[in-house]
Design a protein around this motif. Structure first.
Motif, PDB file in Angstrom:
ATOM      1  N   GLY A  51      31.787  68.515  24.716  1.00 20.71           N
ATOM      2  CA  GLY A  51      32.517  67.657  23.809  1.00 20.71           C
ATOM      3  C   GLY A  51      32.583  66.237  24.323  1.00 20.71           C
ATOM      4  N   LEU A  52      33.463  65.464  23.702  1.00 16.66           N
ATOM      5  CA  LEU A  52      33.634  64.059  24.026  1.00 16.66           C
ATOM      6  C   LEU A  52      35.053  63.815  24.517  1.00 16.66           C
ATOM      7  CD1 LEU A  52      31.911  62.463  20.899  1.00 16.66           C
ATOM      8  CD2 LEU A  52      30.892  63.004  23.117  1.00 16.66           C
ATOM      9  N   CYS A  68      40.905  54.735  17.697  1.00 20.03           N
ATOM     10  CA  CYS A  68      40.181  55.231  18.872  1.00 20.03           C
ATOM     11  C   CYS A  68      39.910  56.728  18.728  1.00 20.03           C
ATOM     12  CB  CYS A  68      40.982  54.968  20.141  1.00 20.03           C
ATOM     13  SG  CYS A  68      41.279  53.236  20.506  1.00 20.03           S
ATOM     14  N   PHE A  69      40.912  57.464  18.278  1.00 21.41           N
ATOM     15  CA  PHE A  69      40.774  58.905  18.121  1.00 21.41           C
ATOM     16  C   PHE A  69      39.891  59.255  16.925  1.00 21.41           C
ATOM     17  CE2 PHE A  69      45.266  59.205  20.087  1.00 21.41           C
ATOM     18  CZ  PHE A  69      44.740  59.107  21.364  1.00 21.41           C
ATOM     19  N   THR A  70      40.032  58.521  15.848  1.00 24.14           N
ATOM     20  CA  THR A  70      39.226  58.772  14.651  1.00 24.14           C
ATOM     21  C   THR A  70      37.749  58.550  14.954  1.00 24.14           C
ATOM     22  OG1 THR A  70      41.067  58.086  13.255  1.00 24.14           O
ATOM     23  CG2 THR A  70      38.888  58.108  12.237  1.00 24.14           C
ATOM     24  N   LEU A  71      37.444  57.487  15.686  1.00 24.41           N
ATOM     25  CA  LEU A  71      36.059  57.196  16.054  1.00 24.41           C
ATOM     26  C   LEU A  71      35.476  58.312  16.902  1.00 24.41           C
ATOM     27  CD1 LEU A  71      33.530  55.444  16.312  1.00 24.41           C
ATOM     28  CD2 LEU A  71      34.737  54.120  18.088  1.00 24.41           C
ATOM     29  N   LEU A  72      36.227  58.799  17.880  1.00 26.05           N
ATOM     30  CA  LEU A  72      35.708  59.865  18.728  1.00 26.05           C
ATOM     31  C   LEU A  72      35.462  61.133  17.926  1.00 26.05           C
ATOM     32  CD1 LEU A  72      35.015  60.139  21.778  1.00 26.05           C
ATOM     33  CD2 LEU A  72      37.060  61.570  21.920  1.00 26.05           C
ATOM     34  N   GLY A  95      51.823  59.571  26.169  1.00 30.70           N
ATOM     35  CA  GLY A  95      52.390  58.652  25.196  1.00 30.70           C
ATOM     36  C   GLY A  95      51.829  58.756  23.797  1.00 30.70           C
ATOM     37  N   ASP A  96      50.692  59.453  23.622  1.00 34.24           N
ATOM     38  CA  ASP A  96      50.067  59.470  22.294  1.00 34.24           C
ATOM     39  C   ASP A  96      49.458  60.827  21.925  1.00 34.24           C
ATOM     40  OD1 ASP A  96      47.767  59.564  23.893  1.00 34.24           O
ATOM     41  OD2 ASP A  96      47.193  57.490  23.467  1.00 34.24           O
ATOM     42  N   TYR A  97      49.824  61.880  22.643  1.00 32.07           N
ATOM     43  CA  TYR A  97      49.184  63.178  22.409  1.00 32.07           C
ATOM     44  C   TYR A  97      49.433  63.734  21.015  1.00 32.07           C
ATOM     45  CZ  TYR A  97      53.582  65.665  23.158  1.00 32.07           C
ATOM     46  OH  TYR A  97      54.863  66.131  23.043  1.00 32.07           O
ATOM     47  N   GLU A  98      50.606  63.471  20.434  1.00 33.88           N
ATOM     48  CA  GLU A  98      50.879  64.008  19.096  1.00 33.88           C
ATOM     49  C   GLU A  98      49.923  63.411  18.066  1.00 33.88           C
ATOM     50  OE1 GLU A  98      55.026  63.047  18.968  1.00 33.88           O
ATOM     51  OE2 GLU A  98      55.600  65.104  19.475  1.00 33.88           O
ATOM     52  N   LEU A  99      49.683  62.119  18.169  1.00 32.47           N
ATOM     53  CA  LEU A  99      48.730  61.461  17.279  1.00 32.47           C
ATOM     54  C   LEU A  99      47.322  61.994  17.535  1.00 32.47           C
ATOM     55  CD1 LEU A  99      48.069  59.313  15.168  1.00 32.47           C
ATOM     56  CD2 LEU A  99      48.009  57.624  17.009  1.00 32.47           C
ATOM     57  N   ALA A 100      46.975  62.190  18.802  1.00 28.95           N
ATOM     58  CA  ALA A 100      45.653  62.725  19.134  1.00 28.95           C
ATOM     59  C   ALA A 100      45.449  64.108  18.525  1.00 28.95           C
ATOM     60  CB  ALA A 100      45.470  62.773  20.650  1.00 28.95           C
ATOM     61  N   GLY A 104      42.648  65.582  15.738  1.00 27.18           N
ATOM     62  CA  GLY A 104      41.667  66.612  16.065  1.00 27.18           C
ATOM     63  C   GLY A 104      41.492  66.955  17.532  1.00 27.18           C
ATOM     64  N   ALA A 105      42.328  66.437  18.425  1.00 25.05           N
ATOM     65  CA  ALA A 105      42.186  66.743  19.851  1.00 25.05           C
ATOM     66  C   ALA A 105      42.259  68.245  20.096  1.00 25.05           C
ATOM     67  CB  ALA A 105      43.272  66.037  20.661  1.00 25.05           C
TER      68      ALA A 105
END
Length: 131
Positions: A51-52, A68-72, A95-100, A104-105
């Motif tokens: 993965g990336l 940043c997350f959408t691009l990945l 600090g940003d895991y919920e958004l990630a 799709g994280a």
């Protein structure tokens, strides 16, 4: 790495790091180079891209972090068409895991949320976590 793994009779699962924020302080491939790099990894059969991964811009502003997350995720989706094993997205920190996760994280890094702030000179990169 491939030669060493070959000598040891092992394979290694790897993630390809992409600099989705465009910040010079971050490591990783330019997004435009990621798919070509993944293709070139085929020359190293002991390295198994899964993965990336990325580090988003360090900000508490979701409108700056989300792209940043959408691009990945888009890059992973493109890579997965050619390499079905490329399913993982390592993105998001304390600090940003919920958004990630919403973007799709499949893997997040939340060490500071568990263990507390790091006493390092770069602690200012974790807004709201490392005071």
């Amino acid at each position: 790495m491939n030669r060493r793994l070959e000598a040891d009779g092992r394979d290694m699962n790897v993630y390809v790091q992409v600099n989705t924020s465009g910040e010079q302080s971050k490591f990783g491939l330019h997004p435009d180079d990621a798919l070509d790099f993944i293709e070139r990894l085929e020359a190293f059969p002991r390295l198994k891209p899964q993965g990336l991964m990325t580090l988003a811009v360090f900000s508490d502003d979701a409108d700056r972090v989300r792209p940043c997350f959408t691009l990945l995720r888009r890059l992973r989706d493109q890579a997965q068409r050619l390499h079905p094993q490329m399913t993982e997205l390592s993105m998001g920190m304390s600090g940003d895991y919920e958004l990630a996760i919403r973007e799709g994280a499949t893997m997040v890094r939340v060490g500071q949320a568990i263990f507390g702030p790091r006493p390092t000179p770069d602690a200012h990169y974790w807004p709201g976590v490392a005071e």
